[in-house]
Scaffold this active site. Structure first.
Site, PDB file in Angstrom:
ATOM      1  N   ASP A 153      49.608  44.535  39.692  1.00  0.00           N
ATOM      2  CA  ASP A 153      50.690  44.893  40.535  1.00  0.00           C
ATOM      3  C   ASP A 153      51.471  46.155  39.961  1.00  0.00           C
ATOM      4  OD1 ASP A 153      50.336  42.523  42.000  1.00  0.00           O
ATOM      5  OD2 ASP A 153      51.246  41.400  40.183  1.00  0.00           O
ATOM      6  N   HIS A 155      38.614  36.377  50.752  1.00  0.00           N
ATOM      7  CA  HIS A 155      37.708  36.322  50.003  1.00  0.00           C
ATOM      8  C   HIS A 155      36.268  36.100  50.806  1.00  0.00           C
ATOM      9  CE1 HIS A 155      39.817  35.239  45.849  1.00  0.00           C
ATOM     10  NE2 HIS A 155      40.351  36.091  46.710  1.00  0.00           N
ATOM     11  N   ARG A 165      43.961  34.001  51.769  1.00  0.00           N
ATOM     12  CA  ARG A 165      43.236  34.241  50.728  1.00  0.00           C
ATOM     13  C   ARG A 165      41.637  33.843  50.870  1.00  0.00           C
ATOM     14  NH1 ARG A 165      42.564  30.145  46.226  1.00  0.00           N
ATOM     15  NH2 ARG A 165      41.446  30.903  44.484  1.00  0.00           N
ATOM     16  N   HIS A 210      50.775  39.978  48.513  1.00  0.00           N
ATOM     17  CA  HIS A 210      51.422  39.279  47.357  1.00  0.00           C
ATOM     18  C   HIS A 210      52.607  38.718  47.695  1.00  0.00           C
ATOM     19  CE1 HIS A 210      47.980  40.481  44.341  1.00  0.00           C
ATOM     20  NE2 HIS A 210      47.671  39.358  45.133  1.00  0.00           N
ATOM     21  N   TRP A 214      55.281  35.739  43.416  1.00  0.00           N
ATOM     22  CA  TRP A 214      55.691  37.314  43.103  1.00  0.00           C
ATOM     23  C   TRP A 214      57.194  37.608  43.786  1.00  0.00           C
ATOM     24  CZ3 TRP A 214      50.868  35.786  44.101  1.00  0.00           C
ATOM     25  CH2 TRP A 214      49.632  36.168  43.227  1.00  0.00           C
TER      26      TRP A 214
END
Length: 356
Positions: A311, A91, A87, A238, A281
């Site tokens: 999603d 980002h 992440r 994910h 997820w």
């Protein structure tokens, strides 16, 4: 190395919604695609000859990169923090706007600027200051390795050690040097619509606001110079990690899969060495595979697993669906696309120095 220009796959059918939007996005894609191809076909698109001499002392040694990787692998094995490193890297690089042609690093991207305030305190980056802190010892031990490289390396190693593909990473990134080189807030994607029923917003370098999740995702990723296959492949990450209510505003406080009980690792062993909390997820959320795609479209999966609007749209939108179905059927197909898309994302906006 030499890099083949990437093809941006998009079906013409997508652009029926509005001819004006169609023309805007097509123009964005053409601009970004040509810039991306120029950047990755070996052209020194972001290197000014005037500063080459002044920055040669920054050239990083391969031995330092190897040492940094060993340290990062140790942190990953001790803390099981691969998902937050992914992440962090995304980002940092995901702020890129390939339509900005001003001098580097104005277009944002994988430049290490996320370590600075105000960027680290942007809403979408909640919780990432801790990830930067975990990697500070690597920078202290290997000061010639840029933050931008460390962040991208930590992401790629997190994925590889979790059973994911080995990504053909390029290193030697130059760091942004001050907070005024941070991108404006608003360039990253939303998973769910805001209170007014719209995804994204008018902020950032270009508006990403749209009432439809699929068009919001396209506005974000086309702005980076990426296409529909990239959107679907990158969404597949994910499979790795969790969403937290206190970070993204999504997810439960904890689930039966994230309550501190053991969870599976890529080698088949289990661990309870993780901070409890959040919603995953997939059930085995520390393993990188294609289970995101087999889970999202299966109505019989556990109700505690996350299935967000962004999603589910991957199996509904005409442009996304063929890729989502292909990745559900074949882990190899997913890994091949994912490795390519991850590499492209990791190099967006970067300026590279030679490695000694």
């Amino acid at each position: 190395g030499t890099h083949q220009p990437r093809t941006i796959h998009t079906s013409k059918a997508h652009f029926s919604r509005s001819s004006k939007l169609s023309r805007t996005i097509t123009a964005m894609k053409i601009t970004c695609a040509s810039l991306l191809i120029a950047a990755i076909s070996g052209a020194q698109a972001f290197t000014s000859p005037h500063n080459a001499r002044a920055t040669t002392h920054l050239a990083v040694k391969q031995s330092d990169l190897d040492g940094a990787q060993n340290m990062i692998d140790g942190i990953l094995k001790e803390k099981n923090c691969g998902p937050v490193f992914v992440r962090l890297a995304w980002h940092d690089s995901g702020t890129h706007d390939c339509s900005i042609t001003q001098e580097w690093p104005k277009a944002g991207g994988a430049i290490g600027s996320i370590r600075f305030d105000p960027e680290i305190n942007h809403g979408a980056n909640a919780g990432l200051a801790g990830a930067v802190k975990l990697l500070e010892p690597v920078k202290e031990e290997y000061p010639d390795v840029s933050y931008a490289d460390i962040f991208q390396m930590a992401s790629a190693r997190g994925i590889a050690l979790a059973g994911g593909p080995e990504i053909d990473m390029k290193y030697g990134r130059v760091d942004a040097t001050s907070p005024d080189q941070c991108s404006p807030e608003g360039n990253l994607p939303d998973a769910e619509a805001g209170p007014e029923g719209k995804f994204g917003g008018a902020g950032g370098t270009a508006s990403t606001e749209d009432p439809a999740a699929e068009w919001h995702l396209r506005k974000v990723f086309y702005r980076m110079g990426l296409g529909d296959e990239d959107i679907v492949a990158l969404s597949g990450a994910h499979t790795f990690g969790r969403a937290y209510a206190d970070r993204s505003g999504l997810g439960a406080e904890k689930t039966k899969f994230t309550d501190g009980t053991v969870t599976k690792l890529a080698d088949g062993s289990t661990t309870d060495k993780y901070t409890p909390g959040g919603s995953p997820w997939v059930e085995d959320w520390l393993v990188f595979d294609n289970s995101y795609f087999t889970t999202i479209d299966d109505a019989s999966t556990d109700e505690e697993l996350l299935k967000l609007t962004s999603d589910k749209i991957l199996f509904k939108d005409a442009g996304f669906k063929p890729f989502a179905e292909k990745f559900a059927e074949s882990k190899d197909a997913f890994f091949e696309s994912y490795a390519r898309s991850h590499k492209a994302l990791s190099e967006l906006g970067s300026k590279f120095e030679d490695i000694e």
